[in-house]
Write an enzyme that holds these catalytic residues in place. Structure first.
Site, PDB file in Angstrom:
ATOM      1  N   HIS A   1     -16.382   6.446   1.870  1.00 58.90           N
ATOM      2  CA  HIS A   1     -15.603   5.492   1.082  1.00 58.90           C
ATOM      3  C   HIS A   1     -16.344   5.304  -0.237  1.00 58.90           C
ATOM      4  O   HIS A   1     -17.429   4.740  -0.264  1.00 58.90           O
ATOM      5  CB  HIS A   1     -15.478   4.171   1.860  1.00 58.90           C
ATOM      6  CG  HIS A   1     -14.832   3.055   1.092  1.00 58.90           C
ATOM      7  ND1 HIS A   1     -13.981   2.146   1.663  1.00 58.90           N
ATOM      8  CD2 HIS A   1     -14.907   2.699  -0.201  1.00 58.90           C
ATOM      9  CE1 HIS A   1     -13.561   1.278   0.754  1.00 58.90           C
ATOM     10  NE2 HIS A   1     -14.122   1.593  -0.386  1.00 58.90           N
TER      11      HIS A   1
ATOM     12  N   LYS B   1       0.815  -1.224   0.000  1.00 55.79           N
ATOM     13  CA  LYS B   1       0.000   0.000   0.000  1.00 55.79           C
ATOM     14  C   LYS B   1       0.850   1.277   0.000  1.00 55.79           C
ATOM     15  O   LYS B   1       0.452   2.286  -0.573  1.00 55.79           O
ATOM     16  CB  LYS B   1      -0.955   0.017   1.194  1.00 55.79           C
ATOM     17  CG  LYS B   1      -1.771  -1.258   1.392  1.00 55.79           C
ATOM     18  CD  LYS B   1      -2.741  -1.524   0.259  1.00 55.79           C
ATOM     19  CE  LYS B   1      -3.427  -2.869   0.433  1.00 55.79           C
ATOM     20  NZ  LYS B   1      -4.171  -3.290  -0.766  1.00 55.79           N
TER      21      LYS B   1
ATOM     22  N   GLU C   1     -10.166   2.615  -4.864  1.00 51.07           N
ATOM     23  CA  GLU C   1     -10.873   3.141  -3.688  1.00 51.07           C
ATOM     24  C   GLU C   1     -10.457   4.584  -3.431  1.00 51.07           C
ATOM     25  O   GLU C   1      -9.271   4.895  -3.405  1.00 51.07           O
ATOM     26  CB  GLU C   1     -10.489   2.346  -2.433  1.00 51.07           C
ATOM     27  CG  GLU C   1     -10.960   0.920  -2.397  1.00 51.07           C
ATOM     28  CD  GLU C   1     -10.626   0.252  -1.055  1.00 51.07           C
ATOM     29  OE1 GLU C   1     -11.028  -0.893  -0.884  1.00 51.07           O
ATOM     30  OE2 GLU C   1      -9.947   0.877  -0.198  1.00 51.07           O
TER      31      GLU C   1
ATOM     32  N   GLY D   1      -7.946  -2.674   5.172  1.00 45.97           N
ATOM     33  CA  GLY D   1      -9.093  -3.158   5.924  1.00 45.97           C
ATOM     34  C   GLY D   1      -8.846  -3.298   7.410  1.00 45.97           C
ATOM     35  O   GLY D   1      -9.173  -4.323   7.995  1.00 45.97           O
TER      36      GLY D   1
ATOM     37  N   LYS E   1      -2.522  11.847   6.535  1.00 44.34           N
ATOM     38  CA  LYS E   1      -3.396  12.780   7.236  1.00 44.34           C
ATOM     39  C   LYS E   1      -4.706  12.048   7.498  1.00 44.34           C
ATOM     40  O   LYS E   1      -5.205  11.331   6.618  1.00 44.34           O
ATOM     41  CB  LYS E   1      -3.646  14.001   6.333  1.00 44.34           C
ATOM     42  CG  LYS E   1      -4.640  14.993   6.872  1.00 44.34           C
ATOM     43  CD  LYS E   1      -3.970  15.998   7.779  1.00 44.34           C
ATOM     44  CE  LYS E   1      -4.990  16.941   8.408  1.00 44.34           C
ATOM     45  NZ  LYS E   1      -4.384  17.685   9.539  1.00 44.34           N
TER      46      LYS E   1
ATOM     47  N   ARG F   1      -9.193  -7.487  -7.682  1.00 43.16           N
ATOM     48  CA  ARG F   1     -10.057  -8.681  -7.734  1.00 43.16           C
ATOM     49  C   ARG F   1     -11.483  -8.274  -8.098  1.00 43.16           C
ATOM     50  O   ARG F   1     -11.813  -7.098  -8.097  1.00 43.16           O
ATOM     51  CB  ARG F   1     -10.091  -9.321  -6.339  1.00 43.16           C
ATOM     52  CG  ARG F   1     -10.626  -8.332  -5.317  1.00 43.16           C
ATOM     53  CD  ARG F   1     -10.832  -8.918  -3.930  1.00 43.16           C
ATOM     54  NE  ARG F   1     -11.556  -8.001  -3.072  1.00 43.16           N
ATOM     55  CZ  ARG F   1     -11.014  -7.033  -2.342  1.00 43.16           C
ATOM     56  NH1 ARG F   1      -9.704  -6.861  -2.349  1.00 43.16           N
ATOM     57  NH2 ARG F   1     -11.753  -6.235  -1.614  1.00 43.16           N
TER      58      ARG F   1
ATOM     59  N   LYS G   1     -17.935  -4.101   5.094  1.00 39.05           N
ATOM     60  CA  LYS G   1     -19.049  -3.384   4.486  1.00 39.05           C
ATOM     61  C   LYS G   1     -20.359  -4.115   4.753  1.00 39.05           C
ATOM     62  O   LYS G   1     -20.409  -5.347   4.738  1.00 39.05           O
ATOM     63  CB  LYS G   1     -18.828  -3.267   2.975  1.00 39.05           C
ATOM     64  CG  LYS G   1     -17.629  -2.387   2.626  1.00 39.05           C
ATOM     65  CD  LYS G   1     -17.198  -2.561   1.189  1.00 39.05           C
ATOM     66  CE  LYS G   1     -15.865  -1.846   0.949  1.00 39.05           C
ATOM     67  NZ  LYS G   1     -15.214  -2.299  -0.284  1.00 39.05           N
TER      68      LYS G   1
ATOM     69  N   ASN H   1      -7.908  -2.398  -5.444  1.00 37.37           N
ATOM     70  CA  ASN H   1      -8.188  -3.825  -5.288  1.00 37.37           C
ATOM     71  C   ASN H   1      -8.116  -4.499  -6.647  1.00 37.37           C
ATOM     72  O   ASN H   1      -8.707  -4.026  -7.610  1.00 37.37           O
ATOM     73  CB  ASN H   1      -9.569  -4.038  -4.685  1.00 37.37           C
ATOM     74  CG  ASN H   1      -9.698  -3.347  -3.339  1.00 37.37           C
ATOM     75  OD1 ASN H   1      -8.760  -3.339  -2.545  1.00 37.37           O
ATOM     76  ND2 ASN H   1     -10.828  -2.730  -3.100  1.00 37.37           N
TER      77      ASN H   1
HETATM   78  C1  MV4 Z   1      -8.651   6.426   6.563  1.00 34.69           C
HETATM   79  C2  MV4 Z   1      -9.565   7.174   7.321  1.00 34.69           C
HETATM   80  C3  MV4 Z   1      -9.333   8.515   7.482  1.00 34.69           C
HETATM   81  N1  MV4 Z   1      -8.240   9.091   6.935  1.00 34.69           N
HETATM   82  N2  MV4 Z   1      -7.580   7.047   6.037  1.00 34.69           N
HETATM   83  C4  MV4 Z   1      -8.999   2.449   5.779  1.00 34.69           C
HETATM   84  C5  MV4 Z   1      -9.474   1.067   5.662  1.00 34.69           C
HETATM   85  C6  MV4 Z   1     -10.923   1.210   5.794  1.00 34.69           C
HETATM   86  N3  MV4 Z   1     -11.565   0.003   6.172  1.00 34.69           N
HETATM   87  C7  MV4 Z   1     -11.034   2.285   6.834  1.00 34.69           C
HETATM   88  N4  MV4 Z   1      -9.969   3.155   6.573  1.00 34.69           N
HETATM   89  C8  MV4 Z   1      -9.870   4.468   6.887  1.00 34.69           C
HETATM   90  N5  MV4 Z   1      -8.810   5.121   6.354  1.00 34.69           N
HETATM   91  C9  MV4 Z   1      -7.380   8.338   6.231  1.00 34.69           C
HETATM   92  N6  MV4 Z   1      -6.290   8.923   5.709  1.00 34.69           N
HETATM   93  C10 MV4 Z   1     -10.635   6.508   7.911  1.00 34.69           C
HETATM   94  C11 MV4 Z   1     -10.773   5.140   7.728  1.00 34.69           C
HETATM   95  C12 MV4 Z   1     -11.827   4.511   8.502  1.00 34.69           C
HETATM   96  C13 MV4 Z   1     -11.568   4.109   9.832  1.00 34.69           C
HETATM   97  C14 MV4 Z   1     -10.321   4.242  10.425  1.00 34.69           C
HETATM   98  C15 MV4 Z   1     -10.094   3.825  11.741  1.00 34.69           C
HETATM   99  C16 MV4 Z   1     -11.135   3.269  12.487  1.00 34.69           C
HETATM  100  C17 MV4 Z   1     -12.386   3.127  11.936  1.00 34.69           C
HETATM  101  C18 MV4 Z   1     -12.615   3.518  10.591  1.00 34.69           C
HETATM  102  C19 MV4 Z   1     -13.875   3.361  10.035  1.00 34.69           C
HETATM  103  C20 MV4 Z   1     -14.085   3.753   8.748  1.00 34.69           C
HETATM  104  C21 MV4 Z   1     -13.052   4.343   7.984  1.00 34.69           C
END
Ligand code: MV4
Length: 452
Positions: A209, A117, A276, A165, A202, A293, A238, A291
């Site tokens: 998403h 990543k 994404e 994830g 950041k 796939r 999801k 992704n």
């Molecule tokens: C983030 C984010 C905010 N800022 N990246 C990445 C994997 C996906 N499942 C959730 N992710 C996130 N990436 C940046 N730069 C917010 C999420 C995020 C999240 C992060 C931590 C804990 C719970 C979360 C729930 C949804 C989205």
């Protein structure tokens, strides 16, 4: 290149989904299964089936030599990995190729490039794809992470470079908590992925998403098939996806779509892929991951484009190109998917495997159910708990939500606890119905089952 027989290296609804696409194309199919999956519909509907081992995924669906042996003894021409299991395992793609089986997916090199990543961010940045402000590649030490976090400003998020994830991810709100977050994220990543590399971004507050479906032929042509809104998730799983996104208009779709195509072209992508994006409340969007796939939520795209994506995927890997009209594909109406899991939403989503005593699927206009189960089927406890995907399509979003409510009402699953009551609560929710939500929606959502 002609393909006569495809081995499906997966189980559950996606294995059946792939078998259906193959049969419509006149391609014969081979199912592989573990001993607990003998009575699953993917085994029943494939032309041939090979038992590849005991229930444990490690000894069956993740066991490369056993899958290759099954492909050899059945004289298969190609291998479709589905999603999960070996779908994004570069080594598996390479072993398939080395053994002269066509891998229905991009090359091992592309899988590897997007699987890392931190490197994927760099690659996309070079391709002029907007990335989230963050580190250049991995942050090797706490000190380096501190310096970069100071530059971009808190809050920041540390992510595992081999992750994706949730695992090995830590939000850091100020400098004083950075060191501890770095150490725990690194340990988690090392344990989960055997690789502790971390990168920094950041932290985007209340993001959505949103992902773009792309498709690439082997001649450098890439198209996009619109977006999917995937913000309704719980613990990085999801729950509901839809297409189009309630906040994406034609102008934004064009920008996101062009950016996704630019990224795919830059890496000479092949086949189906998903780019994404995180969409911030400032109206900006940023590349997050790619992704490589077919995804669980592909049906919502199928419903709005009116095309079978698995058939398209197979054709792309056999060297077909896009018909001219694919370049001006219209998106029609609105589609929503609810993932129905055998889990108890009243007990913190604890898995609820076991016998399905009765199973009634909804029907009628605009309703689709993708499932491998039936009344009398025993849900094994060894795999993920997805038992069915309920997909609806209608002219507009509100009609689709009402149709989903109607279809959920008609669905009867007796035996295991399911997430149906939870879905019913979401589709009743005012904010959901208004399309006003972010990835934080479920965290603050109060579930009360309807007792009417
Ligand atoms: C983030 C984010 C905010 N800022 N990246 C990445 C994997 C996906 N499942 C959730 N992710 C996130 N990436 C940046 N730069 C917010 C999420 C995020 C999240 C992060 C931590 C804990 C719970 C979360 C729930 C949804 C989205």
């Amino acid at each position: 290149m002609e393909i006569k027989k495809i081995l499906v290296a997966n189980r559950g609804e996606i294995a059946l989904r792939i078998i259906r696409a193959c049969h419509e194309l006149g391609i014969r199919t081979v199912a592989v299964y573990s001993t607990v999956d003998e009575l699953s519909l993917h085994v029943r509907f494939a032309d041939e089936a090979v038992c590849i081992g005991p229930p444990s995924s490690r000894d069956s669906y993740l066991n490369i030599p056993r899958i290759i042996s099954a492909a050899e003894i059945t004289n298969s021409d190609a291998i479709h990995p589905g999603y999960g299991f070996l779908a994004e395992n570069a080594e598996f793609a390479q072993v398939c190729t080395d053994n002269e089986f066509l891998f229905i997916g991009p090359t091992a090199e592309i899988i590897e490039a997007m699987g890392n990543k931190a490197a994927a961010r760099e690659t996309m940045k070079k391709a002029d794809v907007q990335i989230i402000p963050g580190s250049d590649g991995i942050v090797e030490t706490v000190k380096k992470a501190k310096i970069r976090a100071d530059e971009i400003g808190y809050p920041v998020i540390l992510k595992a470079s081999s992750g994706g994830g949730g695992k090995g991810m830590r939000i850091v709100r100020d400098e004083s908590s950075l060191e501890k977050a770095y150490v725990t994220a690194k340990n988690e990543a090392e344990k989960a992925f055997d690789n502790g590399d971390l990168y920094l971004e950041k932290f985007v507050e209340n993001p959505r998403h949103i992902e773009i479906q792309v498709a690439a032929d082997q001649f450098g042509n890439v198209i996009h098939l619109g977006e999917r809104e995937c913000s309704i998730q719980r613990r990085h799983q999801k729950l509901i996806e839809e297409s189009p996104s309630p906040i994406v208009d034609d102008k934004l779709r064009k920008k996101m779509g062009e950016m996704a195509i630019r990224g795919a072209k830059a890496i000479n992508y092949e086949g189906l892929g998903t780019v994404e994006f995180l969409y911030g409340d400032n109206g900006e969007f940023y590349f997050m991951e790619m992704n490589t796939r077919i995804q669980v939520e592909h049906p919502v795209t199928e419903m709005v484009v009116g095309k079978d994506l698995v058939k398209m995927q197979i054709k792309l890997h056999t060297g077909e190109t896009f018909p001219e009209y694919f370049y001006r594909m219209k998106l029609r109406g609105h589609a929503i998917e609810c993932r129905i899991n055998a889990e108890d939403p009243e007990k913190n989503f604890i898995p609820s495997p076991g016998l399905i005593k009765s199973f009634h699927v909804p029907g009628g206009t605009g309703v689709r159910v993708d499932t491998h189960v039936y009344a009398g089927y025993h849900i094994p406890s060894h795999y993920d708990s997805l038992i069915a995907k309920l997909i609806v399509h209608a002219d507009d979003r509100l009609t689709a939500i009402n149709r989903m409510q109607r279809a959920l009402e008609e669905t009867i699953i007796e035996g295991p606890k399911t997430t149906i009551p939870f879905h019913q609560a979401i589709v009743r929710d005012k904010k959901f119905r208004e399309g006003e939500f972010s990835t934080n929606f479920i965290e603050t959502f109060i579930f009360s089952p309807n007792t009417e």
